[in-house]
Each structure stands twice: as structure tokens, then as C-alpha cells.
Write an enzyme that holds these catalytic residues in place. Structure first.
Site: not given
Ligand code: NAP
Length: 335
Positions: A133, A135, A157
Site C-alpha cells: 500500500s 500508506e 496499518y
Molecule cells: P477490503 O475490502 O477491506 O477486504 C479485506 C479482506 O480481508 C476481506 O475479504 C476480509 O474478510 C479479509 N480478511 C480480514 N481479516 C482476515 C483474516 N484474518 N483471514 C482471512 N481474511 C481476512 O480491502 P480491499 O479494498 O479489497 O483491499 C485489498 C487489499 O489491498 C488489502 O490488503 C488492502 O489493505 C490492500 N490495499 C487496498 C487499497 C485500496 O485503496 N483499496 C490500497 C492499497 C492496498 P471479511 O469479509 O471476512 O472481513
């Protein structure tokens, strides 16, 4: 048929990446946690072709078993505590899932390969993608940020993501794993979680337009972010794993916008002036704010031939339209 395993399948990126890989002819497996995860029925409905496997990034044995059973060609580690504000309230859990979770997936890959070395020429045939990220740049050392920019994360984070990033690089260098880290800047969509700033704005605008609320309280409206569309960014994840060599890439639009610009466009889409409805409250501000985040995605453009297709304005419109439609569905169902 290539086989992909996605952790974080119920999240925003999990949805778009699954859709993309299914279209590319992949057999897609999605890891879901919890015995009664409320998102499971939705996942089964929206992505019926994804095979669901049960596991948790906190549970090494479950990851070992899944890798052994699924035998994926590619693993995309998207699971995380991903909401920056939450990471200050639950820093230890954030470290466990967002940071050490990546290590557990890598260990599951390494140990399975050690148990069956014939799977590939290099010993470890499973390719790994880590969702890093912007971040991690936090208090930025240079602008724009590229793959060489030093990290200075400003939240639990960001710190956890920096650990996951370095352990990915370390496993690539130590064990010859084809492991890539995608340093993604903010990307949004109608599937963005409602707790995130952009979605909070588009849901708020839709509800204010429908007369369901008359005010929206936000954090710092002056912060600037580099925003893109999630559907564009998952293409980059896949492309990284199709290269001859594993590497790390910055993925972003290269544009920066203030949160209030997002608010202005979102409300204007509905014929409203955001200044009449949106106010800023310090309780929603971060204890330590990140500086000006803006990507230099030139390496991805050059090597992956990747570029985003959806503009900032189109993204805002898409999210507002989806929330207006969702709100009117709720209204119709409760009428
Ligand atoms: P998101 O919508 O918050 O999805 C997070 C996922 O992680 C959910 O499916 C959640 O499952 C799962 N999770 C959480 N704890 C877990 C555990 N203990 N075991 C298994 N699964 C678990 O995030 P996103 O926006 O799709 O982002 C995807 C990834 O990219 C993340 O790692 C995020 O930090 C990273 N990222 C995102 C952005 C952005 O702008 N979107 C930018 C940079 C990096 P539940 O549904 O069960 O909670």
C-alpha cells in the site's frame, strides 16, 4: 486451466480480481474466514463460479491445508485489516493479520513446496502477489513516490504493510519464490467498504438527495489522495505475475485530488453543493496524517504496459450512481 487462490475474496479487490481471472479462464478459489461469515451468501450469489475454501490468515495450519488441497499456480494475498483508522484501535490485530498474515501465506507456500519439490523447476512453482500500500510511504520522502522511495509509515496499518512488503521481498531473495509486491495507491469502486472516505461521501450524497439525512460529518477534507478505479488496478496485479521475473511495482493514477474535490463532484452529480451539507470534525481525523500521496507509475506503464482506463470524474459518477440506485432499491423494498 490455471488455478488462482485469493485471500480477501469478500473484499472490494477480491471481487474485481475474481471477475478478471474468471474471464481469463482461471479456476478461482477464494479463502473465506469464520463459521458464519455474513458475506458468504452474497459471495455465492455474485460469484457463483468461485470455489470457496475455509481458512484464516491467523491460522497457519488452515493455510497449509488450503495450499496443499488447491495446488494453486498463483496466490493473491489481499486479506487484511485494511481500514487505516481501525488500525489505531486494534494495532495488534492489524499486525497479526495485515503483517504476519502475509508471512503465514508465504510459509504455507514454502513448506508445501519443500514437501513436494517436483512441482517446479525452481522448487517453488507457486507465484505470490502481496497487496502492499501507498500508506507505507506515509510521511513521504519524495514526491511523486516510486519503487525506490523510502518508507515512513504513519499508522499501525502502514507499519504492518511495510513488514508484509519486506517479508515478501525477503522470501523472494531467500527461497527463490516468484513473489511480487504491488504498492497500490487508493482505488475505489461501488464495492468499496462504506467506512472508507469516498464511499462515505457517495452514500451520504445519495441519502441527502433522498431526504434521508441532512448532514454528513467527515474527517480532514483537505487531505490529498491519488485515486483510481479498483477494476483497473486488479489487472495490474495479474500482469505482475505474468512477467518473466518477479518484481515490485507502484500502481496509481499519477494524479492527486483533495477529499473536498471528491465531495464537490459527488454532490454536484446530484445537483447539490457539498458545502451546504458536509462538515469536518476532528474526531474523524487520523492521529498522524500521511502527506501528499501521489504515484509515479512509470515502471508499471513501461514493463507491464498497464495504465488506468477510468478517470477520476468517471469513478466518482459511477460510485454516486450506484449508491443512488442502491438507496432507491432500499426505499422501494421498505415502502
Ligand atoms: P477490503 O475490502 O477491506 O477486504 C479485506 C479482506 O480481508 C476481506 O475479504 C476480509 O474478510 C479479509 N480478511 C480480514 N481479516 C482476515 C483474516 N484474518 N483471514 C482471512 N481474511 C481476512 O480491502 P480491499 O479494498 O479489497 O483491499 C485489498 C487489499 O489491498 C488489502 O490488503 C488492502 O489493505 C490492500 N490495499 C487496498 C487499497 C485500496 O485503496 N483499496 C490500497 C492499497 C492496498 P471479511 O469479509 O471476512 O472481513
Amino acid at each position: 486451466m490455471p488455478r488462482a487462490l485469493i485471500t480477501g475474496i469478500t473484499g472490494q479487490d477480491g471481487f474485481y480480481l475474481s471477475e478478471h481471472l474468471l474471464k481469463q479462464g482461471y479456476d478461482v478459489y477464494g479463502l473465506i474466514r469464520g463459521q458464519a461469515n455474513p458475506k458468504r451468501p452474497l459471495l455465492e450469489r455474485t460469484l457463483p463460479d468461485v470455489r470457496i475454501v475455509d481458512g484464516d490468515l491467523l491460522d497457519q495450519a488452515s493455510l497449509m491445508n488450503i495450499i496443499q488441497k488447491v495446488k494453486p499456480d498463483e496466490v493473491y494475498n489481499l486479506a487484511a485489516i485494511s481500514f487505516v483508522m481501525l488500525s489505531w484501535n486494534q494495532p495488534e490485530l492489524t499486525g497479526e493479520i495485515t503483517g504476519l498474515g502475509a508471512l503465514r501465506v508465504l510459509e504455507a507456500i514454502r513448506l508445501n513446496a519443500a514437501a513436494s519439490p517436483s512441482r517446479s523447476k525452481s522448487g517453488i512453482g507457486i507465484k505470490f502477489y502481496q497487496a502492499s500500500s501507498s500508506e507505507m510511504f506515509g510521511k513521504v520522502r519524495e514526491t511523486p513516490q516510486n519503487e525506490q522511495t523510502p518508507f515512513h509509515p504513519r499508522s499501525p496499518y502502514g507499519v504492518a504493510k511495510a513488514y508484509a512488503h519486506y517479508i515478501t521481498v525477503n522470501y523472494r531473495e531467500s527461497y527463490n519464490i516468484f513473489a511480487c509486491s504491488g504498492i497500490l495507491f487508493n482505488h475505489e469502486s461501488p464495492r468499496r467498504g462504506p467506512e472508507f472516505v469516498t464511499r462515505k461521501l457517495t452514500i451520504g450524497a445519495a441519502r441527502i438527495k433522498a431526504g434521508l439525512q441532512n448532514e454528513l460529518v467527515m474527517g480532514n477534507l483537505e487531505s490529498r489522495r491519488d485515486w483510481g478505479y479498483a477494476g483497473d488496478y486488479v489487472r495490474a496485479m495479474h500482469l505482475m505475475l505474468q512477467q518473466a521475473e518477479p518484481d515490485d511495482y507502484v500502481i496509481g493514477s499519477g494524479e492527486t485530488h483533495q477529499i473536498k474535490e471528491f465531495a464537490e463532484l459527488a454532490f454536484a452529480r446530484l445537483g447539490l453543493d457539498y458545502r451546504e451539507f458536509v462538515r469536518s470534525d476532528p474526531q474523524f481525523m487520523r492521529p498522524a496524517e500521511v502527506d501528499l500521496l501521489i504515484a509515479d507509475p512509470s515502471k508499471a506503464r513501461r514493463k507491464l504496459r498497464w495504465k488506468p482506463e477510468v478517470s477520476f470524474r468517471r469513478l466518482v459518477d459511477m460510485m454516486v450512481d450506484a449508491d443512488v440506485e442502491a438507496e432507491s432499491r432500499v426505499q422501494a423494498a421498505t415502502a
